[in-house]
Design a protein around this motif. Structure first.
Motif, PDB file in Angstrom:
ATOM      1  N   LYS A 116       0.817  -1.052  -0.158  1.00 57.26           N
ATOM      2  CA  LYS A 116       0.046  -0.165   0.108  1.00 57.26           C
ATOM      3  C   LYS A 116       0.775   1.333  -0.039  1.00 57.26           C
ATOM      4  N   TRP A 117       2.082   1.248   0.805  1.00 57.96           N
ATOM      5  CA  TRP A 117       2.991   2.574   1.040  1.00 57.96           C
ATOM      6  C   TRP A 117       3.494   2.662  -0.303  1.00 57.96           C
ATOM      7  N   ASN A 118       3.985   1.684  -0.990  1.00 55.69           N
ATOM      8  CA  ASN A 118       4.872   1.765  -2.052  1.00 55.69           C
ATOM      9  C   ASN A 118       3.668   2.428  -3.257  1.00 55.69           C
ATOM     10  N   ASN A 119       2.711   1.774  -3.468  1.00 53.04           N
ATOM     11  CA  ASN A 119       1.509   2.249  -4.459  1.00 53.04           C
ATOM     12  C   ASN A 119       1.305   3.733  -4.005  1.00 53.04           C
ATOM     13  N   ASN A 120       1.153   4.003  -2.933  1.00 51.61           N
ATOM     14  CA  ASN A 120       0.906   5.409  -2.548  1.00 51.61           C
ATOM     15  C   ASN A 120       2.097   6.293  -3.181  1.00 51.61           C
ATOM     16  N   ILE A 121       3.360   6.149  -2.742  1.00 56.31           N
ATOM     17  CA  ILE A 121       4.240   6.807  -2.705  1.00 56.31           C
ATOM     18  C   ILE A 121       4.876   7.026  -4.118  1.00 56.31           C
ATOM     19  N   LEU A 122       4.564   5.831  -4.953  1.00 64.18           N
ATOM     20  CA  LEU A 122       5.162   5.872  -6.549  1.00 64.18           C
ATOM     21  C   LEU A 122       4.248   6.236  -7.398  1.00 64.18           C
ATOM     22  N   GLY A 123       2.632   6.159  -6.992  1.00 70.65           N
ATOM     23  CA  GLY A 123       1.591   6.669  -7.876  1.00 70.65           C
ATOM     24  C   GLY A 123       1.886   6.335  -9.368  1.00 70.65           C
ATOM     25  N   SER A 124       1.583   7.277 -10.146  1.00 72.11           N
ATOM     26  CA  SER A 124       1.793   7.149 -11.594  1.00 72.11           C
ATOM     27  C   SER A 124       3.104   6.454 -12.348  1.00 72.11           C
ATOM     28  N   TYR A 125       4.072   6.628 -11.402  1.00 77.14           N
ATOM     29  CA  TYR A 125       5.601   5.992 -11.925  1.00 77.14           C
ATOM     30  C   TYR A 125       5.276   4.699 -12.168  1.00 77.14           C
ATOM     31  N   ILE A 126       4.561   3.967 -11.225  1.00 74.64           N
ATOM     32  CA  ILE A 126       4.167   2.181 -11.354  1.00 74.64           C
ATOM     33  C   ILE A 126       3.110   2.213 -12.709  1.00 74.64           C
ATOM     34  N   THR A 127       2.083   2.951 -12.852  1.00 75.08           N
ATOM     35  CA  THR A 127       1.497   2.864 -13.970  1.00 75.08           C
ATOM     36  C   THR A 127       2.351   2.814 -15.284  1.00 75.08           C
ATOM     37  N   LYS A 128       3.164   3.822 -15.351  1.00 72.76           N
ATOM     38  CA  LYS A 128       3.938   4.180 -16.474  1.00 72.76           C
ATOM     39  C   LYS A 128       4.789   2.780 -16.744  1.00 72.76           C
ATOM     40  N   TYR A 129       5.640   2.342 -15.850  1.00 81.39           N
ATOM     41  CA  TYR A 129       6.500   1.266 -15.745  1.00 81.39           C
ATOM     42  C   TYR A 129       5.586  -0.032 -16.028  1.00 81.39           C
ATOM     43  N   ALA A 130       4.490  -0.144 -15.749  1.00 81.03           N
ATOM     44  CA  ALA A 130       3.717  -1.409 -16.005  1.00 81.03           C
ATOM     45  C   ALA A 130       3.260  -1.310 -17.298  1.00 81.03           C
ATOM     46  N   ALA A 131       3.011   0.073 -17.985  1.00 85.06           N
ATOM     47  CA  ALA A 131       2.845  -0.097 -19.404  1.00 85.06           C
ATOM     48  C   ALA A 131       4.013  -0.354 -20.308  1.00 85.06           C
ATOM     49  N   ALA A 132       5.086   0.219 -19.857  1.00 90.91           N
ATOM     50  CA  ALA A 132       6.215  -0.222 -20.507  1.00 90.91           C
ATOM     51  C   ALA A 132       6.561  -1.898 -20.487  1.00 90.91           C
ATOM     52  N   ALA A 133       6.459  -2.272 -19.143  1.00 87.05           N
ATOM     53  CA  ALA A 133       6.679  -3.961 -19.008  1.00 87.05           C
ATOM     54  C   ALA A 133       5.705  -4.676 -20.348  1.00 87.05           C
ATOM     55  N   LYS A 134       4.476  -4.344 -20.091  1.00 89.10           N
ATOM     56  CA  LYS A 134       3.519  -4.910 -21.108  1.00 89.10           C
ATOM     57  C   LYS A 134       4.001  -4.925 -22.376  1.00 89.10           C
ATOM     58  N   VAL A 135       4.588  -3.665 -23.082  1.00 88.68           N
ATOM     59  CA  VAL A 135       5.055  -3.569 -24.221  1.00 88.68           C
ATOM     60  C   VAL A 135       6.305  -4.798 -24.400  1.00 88.68           C
ATOM     61  N   ILE A 136       6.950  -4.839 -23.388  1.00 86.45           N
ATOM     62  CA  ILE A 136       8.108  -5.794 -23.621  1.00 86.45           C
ATOM     63  C   ILE A 136       7.258  -7.342 -23.582  1.00 86.45           C
TER      64      ILE A 136
END
Ligand SMILES: NC(=O)c1ccc[n+]([C@@H]2O[C@H](COP(=O)([O-])OP(=O)(O)OC[C@H]3O[C@@H](n4cnc5c(N)ncnc54)[C@H](OP(=O)(O)O)[C@@H]3O)[C@@H](O)[C@H]2O)c1
Length: 212
Positions: A116-136
């Motif tokens: 929960k803490w990680n999601n809160n503090i990282l926010g949209s950074y995680i979404t962007k990195y998830a989208a990049a990983a999906k491309v790979i």
């Protein structure tokens, strides 16, 4: 001789990996980066430096010439665009093996209060990195995605690995450990193919990294 193309070669993990490659292997390195003045390593018979942006497909395609494996140590708000550029350029060049540094949390795989803490503090950074990983992951490349825990600059190599569908373990890991995983995977490229590995220091479970 194995030639490794390192994208974002001036990054902190990348610079540690470059030292380890030179010490532990006989691989040749092509360092691709936007700001060569950030490098402490110099050009030599094993090290070539190419100035370029990972989202520039033409420049990237040229840099892929003669390369056996790509290690991408990239960052930034346009990380998904960079992932698309890397996949397309590798497809066009026929280079198949990719090691891609991502982050913890991209599959909502981090458990409990720390998750929960990680999601809160990282926010949209995680979404962007998830989208990049999906491309790979949607590419046909022989990729290994590495999801480090929170990074430290400790001079230690001490890590354990979880896999794509495992719950993430621990809260922290040293950049040197991640660099060692990169070099080990380059030495044994049949490891972790089409896997996405979480990498953490053992016994660091908690609600936050220890320095928070
Ligand atoms: N901090 C943490 O706790 C943590 C945890 C997990 C994962 N991560 C992620 O792990 C990755 C590697 O970590 P690190 O410490 O090595 O990061 P870093 O030092 O910030 O390295 C990332 C590199 O990417 C380069 N870059 C960005 N956009 C580029 C582009 N379009 N073309 C070429 N190069 C580009 C940057 O170079 P420039 O000099 O050109 O900007 C930088 O050198 C990062 O993505 C980071 O977000 C961090």
């Amino acid at each position: 001789m194995t030639k490794v193309l390192i994208l974002g070669a001036g990054g902190k993990i990348a610079q540690i990996a470059e030292e380890l490659y030179l010490d532990q292997t006989d691989f040749d390195l092509r360092l691709y980066l936007r700001h060569p003045n950030k490098l402490s390593i110099e050009e030599s018979d094993r090290v070539e430096i190419v100035e370029g942006d990972a989202s520039d497909k033409n420049s990237l395609s040229n840099a892929l010439n003669g390369v056996d494996i790509v290690y991408a140590n990239l960052a930034g708000d346009n990380i998904e665009e960079q992932a698309k550029s890397v996949v397309e350029s590798m497809n066009n060049s026929g280079v198949k093996r990719l090691i891609w540094i991502s982050t913890l949390g991209i599959y909502d795989e981090v458990p409990g209060e720390f998750g929960k803490w990680n999601n809160n503090i990282l926010g949209s950074y995680i979404t962007k990195y998830a989208a990049a990983a999906k491309v790979i992951e949607e590419s046909d490349l022989e990729y290994t995605i590495i999801r480090p825990a929170w990074l430290t600059n400790n001079d230690e190599v001490n890590f354990e690995v979880t896999h794509r569908d495992d719950t993430f373990k621990g809260t922290e890991v040293s950049r040197k450990s991640i660099a060692q995983v990169v070099v080990d995977t380059t030495k044994k490229p049949s490891d972790y193919v089409r896997d996405s590995i979480g990498v953490n220091k053992p016994n660091t479970d908690g609600d936050k990294p220890s320095w928070y």
